[in-house]
Design a protein around this motif. Structure first.
Motif, PDB file in Angstrom:
ATOM      1  N   SER A  95      28.531  11.308 -16.174  1.00  0.00           N
ATOM      2  CA  SER A  95      27.848  10.959 -14.925  1.00  0.00           C
ATOM      3  C   SER A  95      28.574  11.569 -13.725  1.00  0.00           C
ATOM      4  CB  SER A  95      27.797   9.442 -14.770  1.00  0.00           C
ATOM      5  OG  SER A  95      29.111   8.912 -14.608  1.00  0.00           O
ATOM      6  N   PRO A  96      27.880  11.717 -12.596  1.00  0.00           N
ATOM      7  CA  PRO A  96      28.536  12.276 -11.396  1.00  0.00           C
ATOM      8  C   PRO A  96      29.756  11.469 -10.951  1.00  0.00           C
ATOM      9  CG  PRO A  96      26.163  12.303 -11.136  1.00  0.00           C
ATOM     10  CD  PRO A  96      26.436  11.549 -12.405  1.00  0.00           C
ATOM     11  N   GLN A  97      29.696  10.137 -11.077  1.00  0.00           N
ATOM     12  CA  GLN A  97      30.843   9.327 -10.653  1.00  0.00           C
ATOM     13  C   GLN A  97      32.059   9.579 -11.539  1.00  0.00           C
ATOM     14  OE1 GLN A  97      30.961   7.300  -7.871  1.00  0.00           O
ATOM     15  NE2 GLN A  97      33.146   7.382  -8.370  1.00  0.00           N
ATOM     16  N   MET A 130      28.309  16.635  -9.771  1.00  0.00           N
ATOM     17  CA  MET A 130      26.946  16.407 -10.238  1.00  0.00           C
ATOM     18  C   MET A 130      26.995  16.113 -11.730  1.00  0.00           C
ATOM     19  SD  MET A 130      25.436  20.285 -10.051  1.00  0.00           S
ATOM     20  CE  MET A 130      25.816  20.372  -8.302  1.00  0.00           C
ATOM     21  N   PHE A 131      25.854  15.880 -12.305  1.00  0.00           N
ATOM     22  CA  PHE A 131      25.820  15.509 -13.713  1.00  0.00           C
ATOM     23  C   PHE A 131      26.391  16.631 -14.580  1.00  0.00           C
ATOM     24  CE2 PHE A 131      23.643  15.445 -17.860  1.00  0.00           C
ATOM     25  CZ  PHE A 131      24.029  14.182 -18.294  1.00  0.00           C
ATOM     26  N   GLY A 132      27.537  16.357 -15.213  1.00  0.00           N
ATOM     27  CA  GLY A 132      28.142  17.288 -16.146  1.00  0.00           C
ATOM     28  C   GLY A 132      28.887  18.447 -15.527  1.00  0.00           C
ATOM     29  N   MET A 133      28.929  18.561 -14.195  1.00  0.00           N
ATOM     30  CA  MET A 133      29.544  19.725 -13.563  1.00  0.00           C
ATOM     31  C   MET A 133      30.281  19.335 -12.288  1.00  0.00           C
ATOM     32  SD  MET A 133      26.620  22.660 -14.060  1.00  0.00           S
ATOM     33  CE  MET A 133      25.282  21.547 -13.653  1.00  0.00           C
ATOM     34  N   ARG A 189      17.529  22.000 -20.701  1.00  0.00           N
ATOM     35  CA  ARG A 189      17.439  22.752 -19.459  1.00  0.00           C
ATOM     36  C   ARG A 189      17.213  21.822 -18.283  1.00  0.00           C
ATOM     37  NH1 ARG A 189      13.054  27.333 -20.138  1.00  0.00           N
ATOM     38  NH2 ARG A 189      11.729  25.522 -20.525  1.00  0.00           N
ATOM     39  N   LEU A 190      17.718  22.230 -17.126  1.00  0.00           N
ATOM     40  CA  LEU A 190      17.525  21.480 -15.892  1.00  0.00           C
ATOM     41  C   LEU A 190      16.364  22.024 -15.077  1.00  0.00           C
ATOM     42  CD1 LEU A 190      21.265  21.080 -14.780  1.00  0.00           C
ATOM     43  CD2 LEU A 190      19.850  19.462 -16.062  1.00  0.00           C
TER      44      LEU A 190
END
Length: 426
Positions: free
Chosen positions: A57-59, A87-90, A269-270
């Motif tokens: 998660s972003p947190q 961000m999510f995963g990055m 994919r996003l």
């Protein structure tokens, strides 16, 4: 001071003409070697640190990756500030350096600090540097036009053939792939079967990893012939994955196919890339390296594309969807034509007002010489020929002409007074 400079110039006319000729020749050379682009690079001097930790998660990314890296990179020399985005995963870290800092020196300092910062990150999270390009470095976009070929095959051609070939072009920092599907083998585990066989997900993962490997043996010679012993163990099909044994129960192997469904699919994919509303497509973005000549890099990439196209699958070809060279040519051509027109108009107006060809010739010579010296300064300060710099030169021609007219007319009047024929001339 000015009187002494004028007196010195009049006494050494040949030397002044030689210096002017040398400056004009230097200026012509600077025009030919000056970097050409449509828009100026006003982006900050930054180094991007990218860290991927998929599924988090972003947190969690913020707490375990972004915050430790930001605090660790803040003490670098010549750093203005450090920004972080999760961000999510990055995670993205933007290290902003002083404008006069060399970008490659800055990248080395960031790499040195990251080498010691990896101990602060969780397992599986490895920070990497972004490309050594700027915010305006996207100089060319292309797609692969391949009717009848599925998106997974197109993406494979892009990632394993086209991308590597174009990255070898001088001046190219990165070729970023987009669109399509990145091929992967996907195992969909059945939790009921895992419970029945008393197995866990890590056991299945470990079994697949252990069977996707090659082992080396040794070399031996026989009858003057050398033989190399090795094992071939890389997985190459769905059937090979299905036949992997995870465990045994009463001497009966429990294979992956007994626990999961194996299939070939694409990575999650996003988003998608659609071209002109005609459907999805696959392609790449060519990112120019910092400080390169955009026009020359684009031409080299196009030449390489012609070479790469010969090895593409039958029916596949390149389709350029964005090419900055057209904007560069139109912008530079328009501004340069304006410069030439201004010099011609200014010369004609000066001649009509002064009605003296020698006085007009002084101003006419001054215009191209001033523009040539301007390009010498552009090269000295590393400024490219773009809309803003050439427009500045075009606007300065008016000031140059005004100053020249005032000086020439004043000199003409004083010479006329000295010769006693002012009334005859005026």
């Amino acid at each position: 001071m000015i009187e002494k400079l004028i007196r010195l110039s009049l006494r050494n006319r040949v030397l002044v003409l030689l210096i002017a000729t040398a400056l004009f020749g230097w200026g012509v050379y600077s025009v030919q070697t000056n970097q050409v682009d449509a828009i100026p690079d006003l982006s900050e001097n930054q180094v991007i640190v990218f860290t991927e930790w998929m599924g988090r998660s972003p947190q969690l990314i913020e707490d375990q990756i972004t915050y430790p890296l930001v605090t660790n990179l803040q003490g670098l020399p010549e750093v203005r500030y450090v920004r972080g985005t999760s961000m999510f995963g990055m995670s993205f870290i933007y290290v902003i350096f002083q404008d006069e800092t060399d970008v490659y020196w800055a990248r080395e300092r960031v790499l040195e600090r990251l080498a010691s910062a990896t101990d602060l990150l969780p397992e599986g999270a490895t920070p990497t540097l972004g490309p050594d390009g700027t915010g305006v470095g996207h100089v060319l976009w292309y797609t692969l036009d391949a009717p009848g070929m599925d998106l997974g095959e197109q993406r494979a051609v892009q990632d394993w053939y086209v991308k590597f070939a174009l990255q070898n072009v001088p001046g190219v920092s990165e070729v970023a792939s987009f669109g399509g599907f990145q091929k992967q083998y996907q195992l969909t585990l059945d939790p009921n079967k895992l419970t029945y066989y008393d197995l866990s997900v890590p056991q299945v993962i470990q079994a697949v990893r252990a069977n996707n490997n090659e082992g080396g043996g040794r070399k031996f010679e026989r009858s003057d012939i050398g033989y190399i012993i090795k094992t071939t163990g890389y997985l190459q099909s769905v059937e090979e994955i299905e036949n992997i044994a995870v465990a045994t129960r009463q001497n009966v192997p429990i294979r992956v196919r007994d626990l999961a469904q194996v299939q070939t699919t694409g990575e999650s994919r996003l988003g998608i890339f659609d071209l002109n509303g005609e459907g999805e497509t696959v392609g790449g973005i060519v990112v120019m390296r910092y400080g390169e000549n955009a026009a020359e890099v684009i031409e080299r990439v196009k030449t390489k594309m012609d070479e790469v196209a010969q090895g593409l699958p039958e029916g596949m070809k390149f389709q350029i969807v964005y090419d900055r060279s057209g904007l560069i040519r139109e912008s530079i051509h328009s501004v340069r034509n304006t410069l030439i027109e201004e010099m011609i108009v200014a010369s004609v107006v000066v001649f009509l007002f002064l009605l003296d060809w020698r006085s007009a010739l002084v101003i006419i010579i001054q215009l191209p010489l001033s523009v040539a010296i301007g390009f010498i300064l552009l090269n000295a300060f590393g400024i490219s020929s773009n809309i803003m710099s050439l427009t500045g030169i075009a606007l300065s021609i008016g000031v140059i002409v005004d100053d020249a007219i005032v000086m020439v007319e004043n000199a003409y009047r004083h010479l006329a007074d000295a010769q006693g024929d002012r009334g005859e001339k005026w």
